[in-house]
Write an enzyme that holds these catalytic residues in place. Structure first.
Site, PDB file in Angstrom:
ATOM      1  N   SER A  95       0.831  -1.216   0.000  1.00  0.00           N
ATOM      2  CA  SER A  95       0.000   0.000   0.000  1.00  0.00           C
ATOM      3  C   SER A  95       0.862   1.261   0.000  1.00  0.00           C
ATOM      4  CB  SER A  95      -0.883   0.027   1.249  1.00  0.00           C
ATOM      5  OG  SER A  95      -1.604  -1.164   1.374  1.00  0.00           O
TER       6      SER A  95
ATOM      7  N   GLY B 145       1.410 -10.043 -11.130  1.00  0.00           N
ATOM      8  CA  GLY B 145       0.842 -11.116 -11.940  1.00  0.00           C
ATOM      9  C   GLY B 145       1.576 -11.206 -13.267  1.00  0.00           C
TER      10      GLY B 145
ATOM     11  N   GLN C  21     -34.851 -17.623   2.380  1.00  0.00           N
ATOM     12  CA  GLN C  21     -34.011 -17.750   1.185  1.00  0.00           C
ATOM     13  C   GLN C  21     -34.079 -16.447   0.381  1.00  0.00           C
ATOM     14  OE1 GLN C  21     -31.898 -20.029   0.524  1.00  0.00           O
ATOM     15  NE2 GLN C  21     -31.635 -20.362  -1.657  1.00  0.00           N
TER      16      GLN C  21
ATOM     17  N   GLU D 207      -4.722  -3.625  -6.215  1.00  0.00           N
ATOM     18  CA  GLU D 207      -5.060  -2.314  -6.791  1.00  0.00           C
ATOM     19  C   GLU D 207      -5.596  -1.338  -5.756  1.00  0.00           C
ATOM     20  OE1 GLU D 207      -4.783  -0.547  -9.763  1.00  0.00           O
ATOM     21  OE2 GLU D 207      -3.292  -2.120  -9.831  1.00  0.00           O
TER      22      GLU D 207
HETATM   23  C1  LIG Z   1      -3.743 -11.658  -6.175  1.00  0.00           C
HETATM   24  C2  LIG Z   1      -2.879 -10.449  -6.071  1.00  0.00           C
HETATM   25  C3  LIG Z   1      -2.336  -9.884  -7.219  1.00  0.00           C
HETATM   26  C4  LIG Z   1      -1.479  -8.793  -7.133  1.00  0.00           C
HETATM   27  N1  LIG Z   1      -0.939  -8.275  -8.299  1.00  0.00           N
HETATM   28  C5  LIG Z   1      -0.031  -7.277  -8.208  1.00  0.00           C
HETATM   29  C6  LIG Z   1       0.609  -6.761  -9.399  1.00  0.00           C
HETATM   30  O1  LIG Z   1       0.319  -7.202 -10.538  1.00  0.00           O
HETATM   31  N2  LIG Z   1       1.553  -5.791  -9.244  1.00  0.00           N
HETATM   32  C7  LIG Z   1       1.877  -5.292  -8.018  1.00  0.00           C
HETATM   33  O2  LIG Z   1       2.744  -4.432  -7.970  1.00  0.00           O
HETATM   34  N3  LIG Z   1       1.276  -5.723  -6.885  1.00  0.00           N
HETATM   35  C8  LIG Z   1       0.335  -6.702  -6.954  1.00  0.00           C
HETATM   36  N4  LIG Z   1      -0.280  -7.165  -5.804  1.00  0.00           N
HETATM   37  C9  LIG Z   1       0.051  -6.575  -4.514  1.00  0.00           C
HETATM   38  C10 LIG Z   1      -1.066  -5.664  -4.034  1.00  0.00           C
HETATM   39  O3  LIG Z   1      -1.112  -4.506  -4.832  1.00  0.00           O
HETATM   40  C11 LIG Z   1      -0.849  -5.323  -2.553  1.00  0.00           C
HETATM   41  O4  LIG Z   1      -0.872  -6.532  -1.824  1.00  0.00           O
HETATM   42  C12 LIG Z   1      -1.947  -4.392  -2.081  1.00  0.00           C
HETATM   43  O5  LIG Z   1      -1.720  -3.103  -2.589  1.00  0.00           O
HETATM   44  C13 LIG Z   1      -2.051  -4.330  -0.556  1.00  0.00           C
HETATM   45  O6  LIG Z   1      -0.857  -3.938  -0.009  1.00  0.00           O
HETATM   46  P1  LIG Z   1      -0.162  -4.728   1.199  1.00  0.00           P
HETATM   47  O7  LIG Z   1      -0.052  -6.144   0.825  1.00  0.00           O
HETATM   48  O8  LIG Z   1       1.060  -3.926   1.483  1.00  0.00           O
HETATM   49  O9  LIG Z   1      -1.159  -4.624   2.398  1.00  0.00           O
HETATM   50  P2  LIG Z   1      -0.907  -3.801   3.745  1.00  0.00           P
HETATM   51  O10 LIG Z   1      -0.893  -2.339   3.412  1.00  0.00           O
HETATM   52  O11 LIG Z   1       0.268  -4.332   4.471  1.00  0.00           O
HETATM   53  O12 LIG Z   1      -2.250  -4.130   4.516  1.00  0.00           O
HETATM   54  C14 LIG Z   1      -2.345  -5.030   5.618  1.00  0.00           C
HETATM   55  C15 LIG Z   1      -3.387  -4.474   6.601  1.00  0.00           C
HETATM   56  O13 LIG Z   1      -2.927  -3.237   7.149  1.00  0.00           O
HETATM   57  C16 LIG Z   1      -3.933  -2.244   7.036  1.00  0.00           C
HETATM   58  N5  LIG Z   1      -3.313  -0.925   6.823  1.00  0.00           N
HETATM   59  C17 LIG Z   1      -2.149  -0.659   6.169  1.00  0.00           C
HETATM   60  N6  LIG Z   1      -1.925   0.657   6.156  1.00  0.00           N
HETATM   61  C18 LIG Z   1      -2.947   1.261   6.783  1.00  0.00           C
HETATM   62  C19 LIG Z   1      -3.302   2.618   7.067  1.00  0.00           C
HETATM   63  N7  LIG Z   1      -2.567   3.650   6.663  1.00  0.00           N
HETATM   64  N8  LIG Z   1      -4.446   2.851   7.745  1.00  0.00           N
HETATM   65  C20 LIG Z   1      -5.235   1.832   8.124  1.00  0.00           C
HETATM   66  N9  LIG Z   1      -4.969   0.531   7.882  1.00  0.00           N
HETATM   67  C21 LIG Z   1      -3.839   0.246   7.216  1.00  0.00           C
HETATM   68  C22 LIG Z   1      -4.758  -2.669   5.816  1.00  0.00           C
HETATM   69  O14 LIG Z   1      -6.062  -2.126   5.851  1.00  0.00           O
HETATM   70  C23 LIG Z   1      -4.741  -4.191   5.958  1.00  0.00           C
HETATM   71  O15 LIG Z   1      -5.766  -4.573   6.828  1.00  0.00           O
HETATM   72  C24 LIG Z   1      -1.164  -8.231  -5.876  1.00  0.00           C
HETATM   73  C25 LIG Z   1      -1.731  -8.783  -4.708  1.00  0.00           C
HETATM   74  C26 LIG Z   1      -2.589  -9.870  -4.802  1.00  0.00           C
HETATM   75  C27 LIG Z   1      -3.182 -10.457  -3.555  1.00  0.00           C
END
Ligand SMILES: Cc1cc2nc3c(=O)[nH]c(=O)nc-3n(C[C@H](O)[C@H](O)[C@H](O)COP(=O)(O)OP(=O)(O)OC[C@H]3O[C@@H](n4cnc5c(N)ncnc54)[C@H](O)[C@@H]3O)c2cc1C
Length: 642
Positions: A138, A171, A319, A414
């Site tokens: 993120s 991906g 249902q 995303e």
């Molecule tokens: C199937 C899949 C395909 C993907 N494809 C791609 C791709 O093609 N290219 C690419 O670059 N990435 C890809 N990703 C990665 C994806 O973009 C990230 O996993 C996503 O943006 C979430 O980020 P994170 O994993 O760092 O989650 P985190 O930010 O670590 O989130 C974990 C938890 O912390 C909470 N949190 C974090 N920050 C805050 C905040 N500021 N305030 C409140 N709560 C917070 C969130 O709400 C969540 O509950 C993919 C992920 C998946 C699962």
């Protein structure tokens, strides 16, 4: 039996189909492409797909992708819905077409577009979108991969400084792509210029081995999503040419001059594209789940009535309570998504044609909220449809588990949904402030924030429901604002004191937005479907209020009698939906091949379908005595010794 259901519908199905796909052309495009999938032997649904190993599933879908690419224009946006909805599992190319190409269109210079676009479109330059890292997803601004200008050779040195900085999740990276759009901190003369995209070759053209200085591979099995090769990628002082930096908005010369042009927020513009696809196309998976669940509920009978007749499960009020609010929400999200597509397209044209960023914030905020709301809805809808089909919903042959698995990652990718909601919360606070200081600048979609009272005669009309939903959001926004402002350290307040209130307020915006889009569709587009759409809009608005009317309760804008009236009204509307339910789901025009379900045929015998699959087609039964029996025999020996 189902024909009887079809005949009792009270609206013209074709008009509804056109509304659901935007217009006649949209529906015709869908049917045209679906017919291709229905008639092609490679795209015939194979219930044994889920008996196969991940390796085999990946190979089958690679084959399908090539066949599709030969026959269909995969880059053509108008066909995106059937491309995602019809085949079993993902195509190998979705990220390439939905993320990489749009990012190029926004971030690359005209010269770069001219040079790369033909090979991007014909797959000669197959790329992934490598932004997330092991340690940061993120928080894109704090990713750790660096791209440092080497003035002596006029190259960027792309480097992964530690394990945490490894690109993770992209991906199509794990097995297939030859290029990557790598997001990295741009360093010139020791100065960090922030995160920018670099287009680099990561696999050799002839051998498909990783380039020197590159390590990569697939990250392993996930919850469903088996055919997508999400990958990892790291660089060891990898050298990339100067023009690997996509340079429409930033230019770096070989002697280290950095020039920025345009709005730095342009990075959002390409994300908007994929989020729009998530809202516009992937929401239709909820409709697929609902078609299966409603049809199955019209085949399935449990328990007898007083006349010793077995009762159809769709006739049970409980249902209906599971499925009809979801059906209404599906329609609401579809009409919301059509409006959002218009907003996104207008913003995209402003930026690319006139360098005009004036609607970017509004578009970004509405889209963030919608992506969050719709992707939660689709996964939730798939899960409830599964539950509404009892035991059979649990089997892959129902077609339902795969919808849940394939859709649930959209909650995270995303833009993680909570974070997106919080982005809307920021915008809501800004517009709340503007209602006082600059009321003329508040966009029409947010003018509801200027009032926190509502005067209505009849709470059950669609106009009243829209007013109540707006008022609810307005009150919750004010409440969140006061919580947020109650602390002097605003960043800390945002992160640790008022997050819940802010996210809550933001989550009530889309129900209001969807409702006004629903009303707009009824008033300005529907003709002979007005009546049934009004019933669905009522059920939607009432459900949203019954789920969350905390704001209205806080300010006494709704009474317990009115809540009771809403509940009763919704129950009274269910028989109307019941009568029309089959045609409401069938208006989507989904073929049996698209549904991929043995429990929801257009007509036929669901029990024979399931029995025939288990007894004749299930590939696990092909070996009359399974090899696993040798271990079971050993278990008998083990037990004998105990
Ligand atoms: C199937 C899949 C395909 C993907 N494809 C791609 C791709 O093609 N290219 C690419 O670059 N990435 C890809 N990703 C990665 C994806 O973009 C990230 O996993 C996503 O943006 C979430 O980020 P994170 O994993 O760092 O989650 P985190 O930010 O670590 O989130 C974990 C938890 O912390 C909470 N949190 C974090 N920050 C805050 C905040 N500021 N305030 C409140 N709560 C917070 C969130 O709400 C969540 O509950 C993919 C992920 C998946 C699962």
């Amino acid at each position: 039996m189902l024909d009887k259901e079809r005949k009792q519908a009270q609206f013209p199905q074709l008009e509804m189909s056109h509304l659901l796909y935007g217009d006649k052309e949209g529906f015709d495009n869908f049917i045209e492409r679906q017919t291709f999938f229905d008639n092609h032997p490679l795209f015939k649904v194979d219930q044994n797909f889920f008996n196969k190993s991940r390796q085999d599933q990946i190979l089958i879908n690679a084959q399908k992708t090539i066949e599709a690419a030969k026959n269909l224009d995969l880059a053509n946006k108008k066909y995106y819905t059937p491309n995602v909805l019809c085949p079993q599992g993902n195509f190998i190319s979705t990220v390439h077409f939905a993320m990489v190409i749009p990012a190029f269109q926004v971030l690359a210079s005209d010269d770069q577009i001219k040079r790369w676009m033909p090979s991007l479109k014909d797959f000669n330059a197959f790329g992934c979108y490598a932004q997330s890292e092991l340690g940061h997803g993120s928080d894109v601004q704090n990713i750790l991969t660096v791209a440092t200008l080497d003035k002596t050779t006029s190259e960027f040195i792309i480097h992964t400084p530690n394990v945490e900085a490894t690109k993770f999740w992209p991906g199509e990276l794990g097995l297939y792509c030859e290029f990557a759009l790598v997001f990295a901190q741009l360093i010139v003369d020791g100065k960090n210029h922030g995160v920018h995209p670099f287009w680099v070759r990561i696999r050799d053209k002839d051998t498909h081995r990783p380039m020197e200085g590159v390590q990569l591979g697939d990250i392993g099995p996930k919850m469903g999503y088996a055919v997508k090769d999400n990958g990892y990628l790291s660089f060891d002082h990898f050298r990339a040419p100067l023009d690997s930096l996509l340079n429409r908005y930033i230019k770096v010369s070989s002697d280290g001059k950095v020039e920025r042009q345009g709005n730095p927020k342009v990075g959002y513009a390409s994300m908007l594209y994929m989020r729009n696809i998530l809202c516009d196309q992937y929401t239709k998976f909820a409709g697929k789940a609902l078609t299966i669940a409603v049809r199955y509920s019209l085949y399935r009978r449990q328990f007898k009535d007083d006349n010793k007749q077995e009762i159809l499960i769709l006739d049970y009020q409980c249902q209906q309570q599971k499925l009809f609010p979801l059906l209404a929400e599906f329609y609401a999200c579809i009409f919301g998504s059509i409006k959002i597509k218009e907003i996104v397209n207008e913003n995209f044209n402003r930026i690319t044609q006139y360098n005009d960023f004036s609607t970017l914030n509004l578009t970004h905020s509405i889209l963030s909220a919608a992506k969050s709301n719709y992707t939660y809805f689709v996964a939730n809808c798939a899960e409830w449809c599964r539950l509404s089909c009892g035991g059979h919903g649990f089997a892959h042959y129902s077609g339902l588990p795969t919808i849940f698995f394939e859709m649930s990652p959209n909650i995270v990718l995303e833009g993680e949904n909570t974070i997106l909601n919080l982005q809307l919360a920021r915008y809501l606070l800004k517009q709340l402030q503007n209602t006082v200081s600059k009321p003329e600048s508040v966009p029409s979609y947010f003018q509801f924030l200027s009032s926190d009272t509502v005067k209505i005669q009849d709470v059950t009309t669609i106009e009243s429901l829209a007013a109540l939903l707006g008022c609810n959001c307005s009150i919750l926004t004010k409440y969140a604002a006061s919580k947020f402002m109650a602390h002097s350290d605003l960043q800390d307040s945002w992160d640790t004191k008022s997050g819940i209130a802010l996210a809550k307020a933001a989550s009530t915006f889309i129900p209001y937005f969807n409702m006004i889009c629903f009303i707009d569709t009824i008033q300005n587009k529907a003709k002979d479907t007005k009546e049934i759409l009004t019933v669905l809009a009522q059920v939607y608005g009432i459900t949203m209020l019954l789920n969350n009317s905390q704001g209205l309760l806080l300010k006494n804008q709704i009474s317990s009698e009115q809540i009771r009236l809403l509940q009763d009204t919704r129950e009274q509307l269910y028989p109307i939906i019941r009568r029309n339910a089959l045609c409401l789901v069938e208006a989507q025009g989904l073929s049996e091949n698209t549904l991929q379900s043995l429990i929801a045929p257009k007509d036929g015998n669901v029990y024979e379908n399931m029995y025939n699959y288990a007894s004749q087609d299930n590939s696990l039964n092909k070996q009359k005595v399974h090899e696993g029996i040798t271990y079971i025999k050993k278990m008998k020996e083990v037990n004998a010794k105990l």
